[in-house]
Motif scaffolding. Structure first.
Motif, PDB file in Angstrom:
ATOM      1  N   THR A 148       0.812  -1.212   0.000  1.00 30.24           N
ATOM      2  CA  THR A 148       0.000   0.000   0.000  1.00 30.24           C
ATOM      3  C   THR A 148       0.850   1.269   0.000  1.00 30.24           C
ATOM      4  OG1 THR A 148      -0.140  -0.133   2.413  1.00 30.24           O
ATOM      5  CG2 THR A 148      -1.952  -1.112   1.145  1.00 30.24           C
ATOM      6  N   LEU A 149       2.152   1.132  -0.205  1.00 26.18           N
ATOM      7  CA  LEU A 149       2.998   2.315  -0.263  1.00 26.18           C
ATOM      8  C   LEU A 149       2.628   3.182  -1.469  1.00 26.18           C
ATOM      9  CD1 LEU A 149       6.518   0.874   0.622  1.00 26.18           C
ATOM     10  CD2 LEU A 149       5.021   2.228   2.082  1.00 26.18           C
ATOM     11  N   SER A 150       2.634   4.480  -1.285  1.00 30.64           N
ATOM     12  CA  SER A 150       2.210   5.386  -2.353  1.00 30.64           C
ATOM     13  C   SER A 150       3.223   5.419  -3.491  1.00 30.64           C
ATOM     14  CB  SER A 150       2.013   6.802  -1.798  1.00 30.64           C
ATOM     15  OG  SER A 150       3.219   7.283  -1.242  1.00 30.64           O
ATOM     16  N   ILE A 151       2.697   5.590  -4.694  1.00 32.77           N
ATOM     17  CA  ILE A 151       3.525   5.746  -5.894  1.00 32.77           C
ATOM     18  C   ILE A 151       3.120   7.061  -6.558  1.00 32.77           C
ATOM     19  CG2 ILE A 151       4.206   4.796  -8.124  1.00 32.77           C
ATOM     20  CD1 ILE A 151       3.326   2.052  -7.145  1.00 32.77           C
ATOM     21  N   ASN A 152       4.017   8.017  -6.602  1.00 34.03           N
ATOM     22  CA  ASN A 152       3.759   9.252  -7.333  1.00 34.03           C
ATOM     23  C   ASN A 152       4.155   9.021  -8.789  1.00 34.03           C
ATOM     24  OD1 ASN A 152       2.883  10.470  -5.046  1.00 34.03           O
ATOM     25  ND2 ASN A 152       4.666  11.781  -4.746  1.00 34.03           N
ATOM     26  N   MET A 153       3.168   8.991  -9.660  1.00 31.71           N
ATOM     27  CA  MET A 153       3.411   8.688 -11.069  1.00 31.71           C
ATOM     28  C   MET A 153       3.023   9.888 -11.923  1.00 31.71           C
ATOM     29  SD  MET A 153       1.958   5.414 -13.277  1.00 31.71           S
ATOM     30  CE  MET A 153       2.692   4.193 -12.196  1.00 31.71           C
ATOM     31  N   ARG A 154       3.835  10.140 -12.922  1.00 33.71           N
ATOM     32  CA  ARG A 154       3.544  11.256 -13.820  1.00 33.71           C
ATOM     33  C   ARG A 154       4.110  11.000 -15.207  1.00 33.71           C
ATOM     34  NH1 ARG A 154       8.079  15.655 -11.646  1.00 33.71           N
ATOM     35  NH2 ARG A 154       9.084  14.183 -10.224  1.00 33.71           N
ATOM     36  N   THR A 155       3.595  11.733 -16.174  1.00 36.13           N
ATOM     37  CA  THR A 155       4.121  11.705 -17.538  1.00 36.13           C
ATOM     38  C   THR A 155       5.070  12.886 -17.688  1.00 36.13           C
ATOM     39  OG1 THR A 155       2.020  10.789 -18.325  1.00 36.13           O
ATOM     40  CG2 THR A 155       3.533  11.665 -19.980  1.00 36.13           C
ATOM     41  N   VAL A 156       6.290  12.615 -18.113  1.00 35.99           N
ATOM     42  CA  VAL A 156       7.285  13.679 -18.259  1.00 35.99           C
ATOM     43  C   VAL A 156       7.781  13.720 -19.700  1.00 35.99           C
ATOM     44  CG1 VAL A 156       8.008  13.556 -15.859  1.00 35.99           C
ATOM     45  CG2 VAL A 156       9.192  12.165 -17.558  1.00 35.99           C
ATOM     46  N   GLN A 157       8.259  14.894 -20.081  1.00 37.69           N
ATOM     47  CA  GLN A 157       8.769  15.080 -21.447  1.00 37.69           C
ATOM     48  C   GLN A 157      10.235  15.474 -21.393  1.00 37.69           C
ATOM     49  OE1 GLN A 157       6.396  17.297 -24.327  1.00 37.69           O
ATOM     50  NE2 GLN A 157       8.220  18.399 -25.009  1.00 37.69           N
ATOM     51  N   PRO A 158      11.135  14.672 -21.993  1.00 35.58           N
ATOM     52  CA  PRO A 158      12.553  15.062 -22.048  1.00 35.58           C
ATOM     53  C   PRO A 158      12.740  16.268 -22.955  1.00 35.58           C
ATOM     54  CG  PRO A 158      12.155  13.100 -23.384  1.00 35.58           C
ATOM     55  CD  PRO A 158      10.872  13.389 -22.657  1.00 35.58           C
ATOM     56  N   ASP A 159      13.835  16.988 -22.736  1.00 30.00           N
ATOM     57  CA  ASP A 159      14.101  18.175 -23.547  1.00 30.00           C
ATOM     58  C   ASP A 159      14.264  17.836 -25.020  1.00 30.00           C
ATOM     59  OD1 ASP A 159      14.002  19.968 -21.430  1.00 30.00           O
ATOM     60  OD2 ASP A 159      16.097  19.654 -20.915  1.00 30.00           O
ATOM     61  N   SER A 160      14.844  16.673 -25.308  1.00 29.86           N
ATOM     62  CA  SER A 160      15.089  16.297 -26.700  1.00 29.86           C
ATOM     63  C   SER A 160      15.195  14.782 -26.811  1.00 29.86           C
ATOM     64  CB  SER A 160      16.370  16.958 -27.222  1.00 29.86           C
ATOM     65  OG  SER A 160      17.465  16.641 -26.386  1.00 29.86           O
ATOM     66  N   VAL A 161      14.948  14.282 -28.006  1.00 32.43           N
ATOM     67  CA  VAL A 161      15.030  12.842 -28.275  1.00 32.43           C
ATOM     68  C   VAL A 161      15.962  12.633 -29.468  1.00 32.43           C
ATOM     69  CG1 VAL A 161      13.766  10.740 -28.874  1.00 32.43           C
ATOM     70  CG2 VAL A 161      12.682  12.484 -27.422  1.00 32.43           C
ATOM     71  N   ALA A 162      17.069  11.932 -29.250  1.00 34.82           N
ATOM     72  CA  ALA A 162      18.015  11.645 -30.341  1.00 34.82           C
ATOM     73  C   ALA A 162      17.434  10.598 -31.275  1.00 34.82           C
ATOM     74  CB  ALA A 162      19.336  11.154 -29.768  1.00 34.82           C
ATOM     75  N   SER A 163      17.566  10.811 -32.587  1.00 38.89           N
ATOM     76  CA  SER A 163      16.964   9.875 -33.542  1.00 38.89           C
ATOM     77  C   SER A 163      17.847   9.588 -34.746  1.00 38.89           C
ATOM     78  CB  SER A 163      15.616  10.418 -34.024  1.00 38.89           C
ATOM     79  OG  SER A 163      15.789  11.622 -34.757  1.00 38.89           O
ATOM     80  N   SER A 164      19.154   9.912 -34.669  1.00 34.73           N
ATOM     81  CA  SER A 164      20.026   9.692 -35.823  1.00 34.73           C
ATOM     82  C   SER A 164      20.755   8.365 -35.712  1.00 34.73           C
ATOM     83  CB  SER A 164      21.041  10.833 -35.939  1.00 34.73           C
ATOM     84  OG  SER A 164      21.791  10.958 -34.747  1.00 34.73           O
ATOM     85  N   GLY A 165      21.103   7.802 -36.877  1.00 31.71           N
ATOM     86  CA  GLY A 165      21.904   6.588 -36.922  1.00 31.71           C
ATOM     87  C   GLY A 165      21.216   5.357 -36.373  1.00 31.71           C
ATOM     88  N   THR A 166      19.893   5.305 -36.417  1.00 29.57           N
ATOM     89  CA  THR A 166      19.158   4.154 -35.878  1.00 29.57           C
ATOM     90  C   THR A 166      19.055   3.002 -36.868  1.00 29.57           C
ATOM     91  OG1 THR A 166      17.008   5.006 -36.609  1.00 29.57           O
ATOM     92  CG2 THR A 166      17.770   5.670 -34.418  1.00 29.57           C
ATOM     93  N   GLY A 167      19.347   3.268 -38.136  1.00 34.98           N
ATOM     94  CA  GLY A 167      19.207   2.224 -39.151  1.00 34.98           C
ATOM     95  C   GLY A 167      17.797   2.086 -39.678  1.00 34.98           C
ATOM     96  N   MET A 168      16.883   2.971 -39.220  1.00 34.73           N
ATOM     97  CA  MET A 168      15.504   2.907 -39.710  1.00 34.73           C
ATOM     98  C   MET A 168      14.997   4.313 -40.009  1.00 34.73           C
ATOM     99  SD  MET A 168      12.184   0.819 -38.359  1.00 34.73           S
ATOM    100  CE  MET A 168      12.050   1.503 -36.718  1.00 34.73           C
ATOM    101  N   ALA A 169      14.511   4.498 -41.237  1.00 34.91           N
ATOM    102  CA  ALA A 169      13.920   5.765 -41.654  1.00 34.91           C
ATOM    103  C   ALA A 169      12.408   5.672 -41.492  1.00 34.91           C
ATOM    104  CB  ALA A 169      14.288   6.064 -43.112  1.00 34.91           C
ATOM    105  N   LEU A 170      11.824   6.611 -40.766  1.00 27.49           N
ATOM    106  CA  LEU A 170      10.386   6.620 -40.529  1.00 27.49           C
ATOM    107  C   LEU A 170       9.712   7.646 -41.424  1.00 27.49           C
ATOM    108  CD1 LEU A 170      10.261   6.515 -36.610  1.00 27.49           C
ATOM    109  CD2 LEU A 170       9.903   4.600 -38.183  1.00 27.49           C
TER     110      LEU A 170
END
Length: 444
Positions: free
Chosen positions: A51-73
């Motif tokens: 029953t211990l409390s869990i503080n849960m939230r949705t957070v947004q990082p400042d930036s998301v790296a997406s280069s060199g993944t081997g997949m073009a979206l």
């Protein structure tokens, strides 16, 4: 503005060392008493606390790296929880290795050839339209950057080189052929035929042909394409007539795969995440007791456990024997979009920074991925489960400097390349409740 990568790494390495030091703090011991050998009796209690409390939230990082993944979206779709999502891919091509063209050669056509990886997200049944644009500024790594990010935009010519509609079967392995305007093909063909300066070296060619941008148009799904020189390239077709017609081609292969990157835009208007911004994030009390995860659009789930230190109030001689974190996806949110098969827990400071590779490990030292268990008959029993024993032992004694929360995120290979998403119940969700289960041994 890009973060100072080297300073961030040094800071995070210091954070990690602080957490490691906490992990070695011994629990309180009473003379003559061993927790491991404690026998049942009136002065020993072994209790499950869930029953211990869990503080849960949705957070947004400042930036998301997406280069060199081997997949073009490329493509887009509408998501009731995450909004209107559009993606595109920037990349460069190089000159053909052999580029001599016979004086009698005649131009036929030019096309972009691309091979689906099998990855898709959204409704893939309707026809999908793709556009290819030529960049107006060379695609290069900016000074002091080591990677490229989803929020970056490169200028391109608004008039596309080609637009085409496809019926795509993403798992078939069939290549797609996007026909480009003949005018661009003829221009390249004549330059190669005349051996002009702009096509004499790759560097000069890059100054002339600065790069390409592949994106969708009113799509219902996002598709992944192999970002390799053997599966993403321009092909220029021509023929030579001697005694008979001889068809030939030249390939402008993908170059500098580390510079290929995916851009992602998410319009969250009218969704539970409309107010999400970098910083504190949205607590689940603001989002109907649910938290949201989709790393590529900048939505991660953070969990903090403010009640952990209160365990020490149960008695002086107590010890966490085992701790388990159970997370439940909300049914109905993954009817069409499959649940992420693997999710890591990262140790994060108050700014949600996670040191590279700093994922929560099991007692064996291996990285945990959540051990997803799907129950189609009773969806409330569909869970991700993590062993958080060592984490809880460390955090029960943590101070403001050494305390770290847990951020739920995909493993590195999927973090910046896939749109897989998840909606979780928090600790107060009536049916899909997140739980921290602690098996606690107390000696009175």
């Amino acid at each position: 503005m890009a973060p100072d990568y080297h300073c961030a790494v040094m800071q995070l390495q210091t954070i990690f060392l602080g957490i490691a030091a906490v992990c070695f703090f011994p629990a309180c011991d009473k003379a003559g008493f061993s927790y491991e050998n404690a026998a049942g009796g009136g002065n020993v209690q072994y209790t499950l606390i869930d029953t211990l409390s869990i503080n849960m939230r949705t957070v947004q990082p400042d930036s998301v790296a997406s280069s060199g993944t081997g997949m073009a979206l490329a493509g887009g779709y509408r998501d009731a929880y995450f909004g209107n999502i559009t993606t595109g891919s920037y990349f460069r091509v190089a000159l053909p290795d052999s580029r001599e063209i016979d004086d009698k050669a005649v131009f036929d056509s030019i096309e972009l050839v691309m091979r689906p990886t099998g990855y898709s997200y959204g409704d893939t049944l309707p026809p999908q339209t793709f556009r290819l644009h030529q960049l107006t500024q060379p695609l290069e790594l900016p000074e002091e950057y080591t990677v490229l990010f989803t929020h970056m935009r490169w200028p391109y010519n608004n008039t596309p080189l080609g637009v085409q509609q496809f019926d795509i079967r993403p798992t078939s392995g069939e290549r797609l052929h996007l026909r480009l305007a003949d005018s661009k093909g003829i221009e390249l063909f004549n330059m190669l035929k005349d051996d002009v300066t702009d096509v004499s070296t790759d560097d000069l060619f890059h100054e002339y042909f600065k790069g390409l941008y592949l994106t969708g148009s009113n799509n219902t799904a996002v598709f992944g394409f192999e970002a390799k020189d053997s599966s993403l390239y321009l092909r220029l077709h021509y023929h030579v007539v001697t005694h008979e017609k001889e068809e030939k081609y030249l390939d402008f292969l993908l170059s500098k795969p580390g510079l290929q990157y995916n851009t992602v835009q998410a319009d969250r208007s009218g969704t539970p995440l409309a107010a999400l911004k970098p910083g504190t994030g949205l607590y689940t009390a603001e989002t109907n007791n649910m938290a949201y995860l989709q790393s590529l659009t900048g939505a991660l789930v953070r969990m903090d456990f403010p009640s952990l230190p209160s365990l020490q109030e149960l008695g002086r001689y107590g010890r966490i024997m085992r701790a388990e974190l159970v997370l439940r996806p909300v049914t109905g949110t993954y009817a069409r979009e499959a649940l992420p098969p693997q999710l890591n827990l990262g140790l994060a400071d108050n700014f949600h920074y996670i040191a590279p590779g700093d994922s929560l490990a099991a007692g064996t030292g291996t990285v945990q991925h959540g051990a997803l268990s799907v129950d189609k008959l009773y969806p409330e029993n569909t869970v991700y489960t993590y062993d958080v024993t060592e984490y809880c032992k460390a955090m029960i004694n943590a101070d403001s400097y050494t305390y770290r929360g847990l951020v739920l995120c995909p493993p590195p290979g999927a973090y910046g390349a896939q749109l897989n998403r998840l909606v979780l119940g928090d600790g107060r969700n009536s049916k899909y409740r997140a739980q921290l289960k602690i098996y606690y041994l107390l000696y009175q």
